[in-house]
Write an enzyme that holds these catalytic residues in place. Structure first.
Site, short mmCIF file in Angstrom:
data_model
loop_
_atom_site.label_atom_id
_atom_site.label_comp_id
_atom_site.label_asym_id
_atom_site.label_seq_id
_atom_site.Cartn_x
_atom_site.Cartn_y
_atom_site.Cartn_z
N CYS A 64 0.95 -1.07 0.06
CA CYS A 64 -0.05 -0.07 -0.11
C CYS A 64 0.88 1.18 0.04
O CYS A 64 0.38 2.48 0.20
CB CYS A 64 -0.85 -0.13 1.30
SG CYS A 64 0.32 0.32 2.82
N CYS A 67 5.10 1.68 4.09
CA CYS A 67 6.03 1.68 4.41
C CYS A 67 7.15 2.89 3.78
O CYS A 67 7.78 3.41 4.50
CB CYS A 67 6.87 0.34 4.01
SG CYS A 67 6.02 -1.17 4.76
N CYS A 167 4.62 -7.15 4.39
CA CYS A 167 4.20 -7.89 2.98
C CYS A 167 5.50 -8.34 2.26
O CYS A 167 5.36 -9.41 1.80
CB CYS A 167 3.51 -6.71 2.00
SG CYS A 167 1.97 -6.11 2.83
N CYS A 205 3.66 -3.08 9.50
CA CYS A 205 2.87 -2.91 8.68
C CYS A 205 2.04 -1.42 9.05
O CYS A 205 1.08 -1.48 9.68
CB CYS A 205 1.65 -4.17 8.72
SG CYS A 205 0.47 -3.80 7.14
N HIS A 242 5.16 -7.57 25.43
CA HIS A 242 4.56 -7.70 26.69
C HIS A 242 5.41 -7.79 27.66
O HIS A 242 5.11 -6.89 28.91
CB HIS A 242 3.70 -8.95 26.66
CG HIS A 242 2.98 -9.63 27.89
ND1 HIS A 242 1.82 -8.85 28.37
CD2 HIS A 242 3.40 -10.21 28.73
CE1 HIS A 242 1.48 -9.54 29.42
NE2 HIS A 242 2.51 -10.29 29.95
N CYS A 245 6.35 -4.05 28.36
CA CYS A 245 5.20 -2.97 28.23
C CYS A 245 5.01 -2.42 29.31
O CYS A 245 5.15 -2.65 30.60
CB CYS A 245 3.81 -3.73 27.73
SG CYS A 245 2.44 -2.77 27.61
N CYS A 266 -4.19 -3.03 31.67
CA CYS A 266 -3.52 -3.90 30.48
C CYS A 266 -4.74 -4.10 29.60
O CYS A 266 -5.88 -4.09 29.67
CB CYS A 266 -3.05 -5.51 31.03
SG CYS A 266 -2.92 -6.59 29.89
N CYS A 272 -5.18 -7.13 22.61
CA CYS A 272 -3.74 -7.06 22.53
C CYS A 272 -2.94 -8.24 22.28
O CYS A 272 -3.06 -9.14 23.14
CB CYS A 272 -3.14 -6.26 23.93
SG CYS A 272 -1.41 -5.90 23.62
N CYS A 281 8.79 -1.20 19.74
CA CYS A 281 7.95 -0.25 19.96
C CYS A 281 7.64 0.18 21.13
O CYS A 281 7.25 1.60 21.60
CB CYS A 281 6.38 -0.67 19.18
SG CYS A 281 6.66 -1.56 17.75
N CYS A 293 0.96 2.15 19.58
CA CYS A 293 -0.43 1.37 19.49
C CYS A 293 -1.13 1.11 20.82
O CYS A 293 -2.19 1.33 20.72
CB CYS A 293 -0.23 0.07 18.67
SG CYS A 293 0.89 0.10 17.24
N CYS A 299 -1.87 -3.61 20.49
CA CYS A 299 -0.77 -4.25 19.51
C CYS A 299 -1.59 -5.33 18.61
O CYS A 299 -2.21 -6.29 19.34
CB CYS A 299 0.39 -4.71 20.48
SG CYS A 299 1.70 -5.57 19.31
N CYS A 302 1.76 -6.89 14.19
CA CYS A 302 1.85 -6.30 12.81
C CYS A 302 3.31 -6.93 12.35
O CYS A 302 3.62 -6.89 10.99
CB CYS A 302 1.95 -4.78 12.45
SG CYS A 302 3.06 -4.05 12.92
#
Ligand code: FSX
Ligand code: SF4
Ligand code: SF4
Length: 318
Positions: A64, A67, A167, A205, A242, A245, A266, A272, A281, A293, A299, A302
């Site tokens: 798409c 990226c 992808c 993604c 996790h 997190c 949580c 999640c 992340c 996210c 999450c 992705c």
């Protein structure tokens, strides 16, 4: 394969930036610290030397362009600096001025000139059904060139390949249930055609700009990064979301968010997939360190092979 590895090793010896400095630079331990930290003079001069002999070509298949947009969204340093000083992309369909046959001729010309040395960034999956006709890359001498043709040809000529985005890495959304186009990730595609060029997967993604630029810089200055079993650089994808997190204490205490607008708790009951996901992340964050996210949603895993099918439905517990 051996030649290619030696070439990358040779490159590695020229740079003068220690592995420790590099890792400190790209890992970033607090929010907002990312590729801007790469702009130290030693690294820039190493990159300039590397790019003279190892250009980066960026091609797009069945994706798409998210990226590319993610990469272009970078605020500090500006994308102009990234493209000119850090990557020096010689071909990128979204940002280059040239088009049509001229662009395609130039792409083949650079690939031939830097054969065995250039890095090929592939964005999007490769649709293999119907002889590749689902993704027409361009036309040369009145002959259609498909993404399959280009990935085979340039993939074999490249010194290394970066599969940018889920992808390209694993098939991602185009390869999800109902895949009509034969969408395939780069490593599987190379396996089918016996192409031995080393591949670095940079999933997501979309993929995070730091992961893309950081992996390219590693390749150019240090050679191939250490990869996990799914072909991803351990430096970016070695940690479980996790386990790290900020909300794991709430998970341990059984304090769960009941709706997405809950500021605390949580997110597991909301779907999640952090426990099954490996990426940084939680500390790197997105949008130049603004948020990530789990702050606003969940999450959805992705960066994992099998995304999106294995994460679906997104907002229901695994
Ligand atoms: Fe896929 Fe990417 Fe998702 Fe989109 O490379 S990884 S659909 S964000 O742009 O192709
Ligand atoms: Fe784990 Fe997600 Fe809960 Fe964070 S929000 S503790 S990643 S399940
Ligand atoms: Fe992907 Fe999860 Fe990271 Fe969000 S938090 S970008 S869904 S791996």
């Amino acid at each position: 394969m051996k030649d290619k590895e030696m070439l990358l090793d040779g490159q590695q010896k020229k740079t003068g930036v220690s592995r420790r400095t590099f890792l400190k630079t790209v890992t970033g331990t607090a929010a907002g610290i990312g590729i801007s930290q790469m702009f130290n003079p030693a690294l820039i001069s190493a990159l300039e030397k590397a790019l003279e002999t190892h250009p980066v070509l960026w091609i797009q298949g069945q994706g798409c362009s998210g990226c590319s947009v993610s990469l272009l969204n970078n605020v500090d340093p500006s994308i102009a600096d990234v493209l000119l000083k850090v990557i020096s992309l010689q071909y990128h369909p979204t940002v280059m001025a040239s088009e049509g046959e001229t662009a395609l001729e130039n792409l083949y010309h650079i690939a031939e000139k830097y054969k065995g040395k250039f890095s090929l960034a592939i964005e999007g999956a490769i649709p293999m059904a119907a002889n590749g006709k689902y993704c027409n890359f361009g036309e040369l001498d009145h002959k259609e060139i498909t993404m399959v043709d280009i990935a085979k040809d340039l993939g074999a000529k490249a010194g290394s390949v970066l599969a940018v985005g889920t992808c390209a890495a694993y098939g991602g959304i185009p390869a999800a249930e109902g895949n009509q186009t034969g969408a395939t990730g780069v490593m599987d595609f190379f396996h089918i055609y016996h192409i031995k060029t080393p591949v670095v997967n940079i999933p997501g993604c979309p993929s995070h700009p730091d992961w893309i630029v950081g992996s390219i810089v590693h390749l150019l200055t240090k050679g191939l990064p250490e990869l996990d079993d799914d072909g991803r650089p351990v430096v970016f994808f070695g940690e479980n979301i996790h386990d790290n997190c900020p909300r794991v204490k709430e998970y341990d205490a059984g304090e769960m968010s009941e709706k997405l607008s809950d500021a605390k708790g949580c997110r597991m009951d909301l779907g999640c997939k952090g426990p099954d996901t490996y990426a940084d992340c939680y500390k790197r964050k997105w949008n130049s360190g603004m948020n990530w996210c789990v702050d606003n949603a969940v999450c959805i895993g992705c960066v994992e092979p099998g995304f999106p099918d294995l994460s679906s439905p997104f907002y229901e517990p695994a």
